[in-house]
Design a protein around this motif. Structure first.
Motif, PDB file in Angstrom:
ATOM      1  N   THR A 128       0.818  -1.214   0.000  1.00 25.49           N
ATOM      2  CA  THR A 128       0.000   0.000   0.000  1.00 25.49           C
ATOM      3  C   THR A 128       0.856   1.270   0.000  1.00 25.49           C
ATOM      4  N   GLY A 129       2.176   1.099   0.175  1.00 26.70           N
ATOM      5  CA  GLY A 129       3.067   2.267   0.222  1.00 26.70           C
ATOM      6  C   GLY A 129       3.030   3.029  -1.101  1.00 26.70           C
ATOM      7  N   ASN A 130       2.735   4.336  -1.061  1.00 21.90           N
ATOM      8  CA  ASN A 130       2.588   5.049  -2.334  1.00 21.90           C
ATOM      9  C   ASN A 130       3.913   5.518  -2.933  1.00 21.90           C
ATOM     10  N   ARG A 131       4.997   5.250  -2.242  1.00 20.61           N
ATOM     11  CA  ARG A 131       6.302   5.582  -2.800  1.00 20.61           C
ATOM     12  C   ARG A 131       6.961   4.363  -3.454  1.00 20.61           C
ATOM     13  N   ARG A 132       6.263   3.243  -3.490  1.00 18.67           N
ATOM     14  CA  ARG A 132       6.878   2.024  -4.036  1.00 18.67           C
ATOM     15  C   ARG A 132       6.600   1.931  -5.530  1.00 18.67           C
ATOM     16  N   GLU A 133       7.616   1.485  -6.264  1.00 15.67           N
ATOM     17  CA  GLU A 133       7.457   1.259  -7.703  1.00 15.67           C
ATOM     18  C   GLU A 133       6.524   0.076  -7.911  1.00 15.67           C
ATOM     19  N   GLN A 134       5.434   0.280  -8.615  1.00 15.52           N
ATOM     20  CA  GLN A 134       4.454  -0.785  -8.801  1.00 15.52           C
ATOM     21  C   GLN A 134       4.845  -1.734  -9.929  1.00 15.52           C
ATOM     22  N   GLY A 135       5.887  -1.369 -10.701  1.00 18.48           N
ATOM     23  CA  GLY A 135       6.224  -2.164 -11.878  1.00 18.48           C
ATOM     24  C   GLY A 135       7.261  -3.248 -11.647  1.00 18.48           C
ATOM     25  N   VAL A 136       7.801  -3.342 -10.438  1.00 13.73           N
ATOM     26  CA  VAL A 136       8.845  -4.340 -10.155  1.00 13.73           C
ATOM     27  C   VAL A 136       8.406  -5.204  -8.988  1.00 13.73           C
ATOM     28  N   ILE A 137       8.522  -6.509  -9.161  1.00  9.50           N
ATOM     29  CA  ILE A 137       8.202  -7.437  -8.071  1.00  9.50           C
ATOM     30  C   ILE A 137       9.427  -8.278  -7.779  1.00  9.50           C
ATOM     31  N   CYS A 138       9.857  -8.301  -6.515  1.00  5.57           N
ATOM     32  CA  CYS A 138      10.981  -9.149  -6.134  1.00  5.57           C
ATOM     33  C   CYS A 138      10.432 -10.396  -5.446  1.00  5.57           C
ATOM     34  N   VAL A 139      10.732 -11.555  -6.010  1.00  6.16           N
ATOM     35  CA  VAL A 139      10.228 -12.815  -5.467  1.00  6.16           C
ATOM     36  C   VAL A 139      11.230 -13.349  -4.444  1.00  6.16           C
ATOM     37  N   ALA A 159      15.613  -8.417   5.069  1.00  7.97           N
ATOM     38  CA  ALA A 159      17.023  -8.240   4.691  1.00  7.97           C
ATOM     39  C   ALA A 159      17.148  -7.257   3.539  1.00  7.97           C
ATOM     40  N   ILE A 160      16.287  -7.396   2.531  1.00 10.42           N
ATOM     41  CA  ILE A 160      16.374  -6.493   1.378  1.00 10.42           C
ATOM     42  C   ILE A 160      15.932  -5.088   1.770  1.00 10.42           C
ATOM     43  N   GLU A 161      14.882  -4.985   2.584  1.00 15.66           N
ATOM     44  CA  GLU A 161      14.433  -3.660   3.034  1.00 15.66           C
ATOM     45  C   GLU A 161      15.547  -2.940   3.798  1.00 15.66           C
ATOM     46  N   ASN A 162      16.305  -3.712   4.575  1.00 21.99           N
ATOM     47  CA  ASN A 162      17.386  -3.103   5.359  1.00 21.99           C
ATOM     48  C   ASN A 162      18.474  -2.473   4.494  1.00 21.99           C
ATOM     49  N   THR A 163      18.580  -2.908   3.234  1.00 25.47           N
ATOM     50  CA  THR A 163      19.607  -2.331   2.367  1.00 25.47           C
ATOM     51  C   THR A 163      19.198  -0.951   1.863  1.00 25.47           C
ATOM     52  N   SER A 164      17.898  -0.631   1.929  1.00 26.45           N
ATOM     53  CA  SER A 164      17.356   0.640   1.398  1.00 26.45           C
ATOM     54  C   SER A 164      17.661   0.825  -0.078  1.00 26.45           C
ATOM     55  N   GLN A 165      17.917  -0.244  -0.804  1.00 25.21           N
ATOM     56  CA  GLN A 165      18.288  -0.140  -2.209  1.00 25.21           C
ATOM     57  C   GLN A 165      17.139  -0.536  -3.131  1.00 25.21           C
ATOM     58  N   TYR A 166      16.029  -0.972  -2.551  1.00 24.98           N
ATOM     59  CA  TYR A 166      14.959  -1.497  -3.381  1.00 24.98           C
ATOM     60  C   TYR A 166      13.656  -0.775  -3.073  1.00 24.98           C
ATOM     61  N   LYS A 167      12.980  -0.331  -4.100  1.00 19.88           N
ATOM     62  CA  LYS A 167      11.758   0.448  -3.878  1.00 19.88           C
ATOM     63  C   LYS A 167      10.531  -0.210  -4.515  1.00 19.88           C
ATOM     64  N   GLY A 168      10.689  -1.428  -5.029  1.00 20.25           N
ATOM     65  CA  GLY A 168       9.566  -2.098  -5.674  1.00 20.25           C
ATOM     66  C   GLY A 168       8.727  -2.888  -4.690  1.00 20.25           C
ATOM     67  N   LEU A 169       7.951  -3.829  -5.221  1.00 18.14           N
ATOM     68  CA  LEU A 169       7.096  -4.662  -4.386  1.00 18.14           C
ATOM     69  C   LEU A 169       7.740  -6.038  -4.181  1.00 18.14           C
ATOM     70  N   TYR A 170       7.098  -6.871  -3.385  1.00 15.53           N
ATOM     71  CA  TYR A 170       7.609  -8.213  -3.124  1.00 15.53           C
ATOM     72  C   TYR A 170       6.558  -9.266  -3.452  1.00 15.53           C
TER      73      TYR A 170
END
Lengths: 201, 201
Positions: free
Chosen positions: B74-85, B94-105
């Motif tokens: 629901t975060g409106n700053r997240r890129e809706q076009g990328v999904i990380c599986v 772990a990925i959120e902690n890197t602050s390098q990813y702004k897409g969805l999961y």
């Protein structure tokens, strides 16, 4: 760490209060429980609460017990004349596992440690003194304490308190562990093992 | 081990069902709880039960969530076009902690492992296919899986399932870890890091 839910955060918080368990391990354990059947979490939690609220301690030796007196104190094959003083229940289990000791125990419930604010009055020392003063059957008190600063302090204090009574005070042997390599033993242990050498059988 | 009481034995039994915790550690934890205030045991047990019974999963990405949709979906700053599986919630953290990813999961809830009897149908793969087939906004699927036999099998299967759709499929880079010593890297990693070398910036 930013937890995905308040419930997980709480659980991790509580689990990581346990000794030797950090936030990462706590999270791993929490996620493990989430993956398993709900029954597992329920029976874990019930077992913990039952243990904490219902566990009793032996009136005589302060070991954990199901009854007023523990199985060791009431065991009729145990030597009543020897008491081994230990820090906690784990030490009783460790010594019992050796099958080398047939006497009784006295669980102090801790060890004298000025750094952690644990003094003689916080431990079951008074009851040990009572136990020995009122019973001429006790011939020997073995100090089964770890050879650390705290263990030695506690041993020293106990020796002083038990001096007035007609009991032999001994301590478990310090030396090179069996299977240990002489070369790698620390100097103090090696030095002590030479001074307290024993007759070769 | 001969436990001094049935209650302790039960508690140790339950605690040692947790991954990476053996009987000895379980006993240490149980005795620790016995020494502490009863409140600590109660709040631990309540937190576990609440977590297990009330935790919800995001309807879209299957991550743990307090609501029907998680904060990331629901975060409106997240890129809706990328999904990380990813395999599980820990990987999201772990990925959120890197602050390098702004897409969805998309949390699979496990990994394909024939040895442990986990097949594609045991994982949230069907919902990933649905999610992508129904949404032309998704341009890229990143496979954030561990470079293990199971991870590679899962990645292979996912690639096959996602082929019909117009999405770019990428995977997280494999190579020498930052701070790692080249000399000590295993041959496969080093070999792959040469083959997939990147332009030096």
């Amino acid at each position: 760490m930013n937890f995905p839910s308040k419930l997980i955060e709480n659980a991790v918080e509580e689990i990581s209060k346990l000794p030797g368990i950090g936030k990462k391990t706590a999270l791993r354990l929490a996620l493990h429980l989430l993956k398993r059947d709900e029954k597992q979490t329920l029976s874990l939690s019930e077992a913990l609460v039952a243990m904490r609220s219902k566990t009793r301690y032996c009136r005589q030796c302060h070991n954990i017990s199901d009854d007023e007196l523990c199985g060791i104190c009431t065991g009729n094959r145990r030597e009543q004349g020897v008491i081994c003083v230990v820090e906690d229940t784990r030490d009783v289990l460790a010594i019992e596992n050796t099958s080398q000791y047939k006497g009784l125990y006295h669980v102090l419930g801790g060890i004298i440690s000025p750094l952690e604010g644990v003094g003689p009055n916080d431990l079951n020392i008074e009851s040990l003194v009572q136990r020995i003063s009122g019973n001429t059957e006790v011939k020997e008190v073995i100090l089964g304490l770890s050879p650390t600063m705290e263990g030695d302090t506690t041993a020293f204090y106990l020796t002083k308190r038990l001096k007035p009574f007609d009991v032999k005070i001994t301590t478990i042997a310090r030396g090179i562990p069996i299977g240990g390599d002489l070369e790698y033993a620390d100097e103090i242990t090696l030095g002590r093992s030479i001074v307290s050498r024993i007759v070769f059988e």
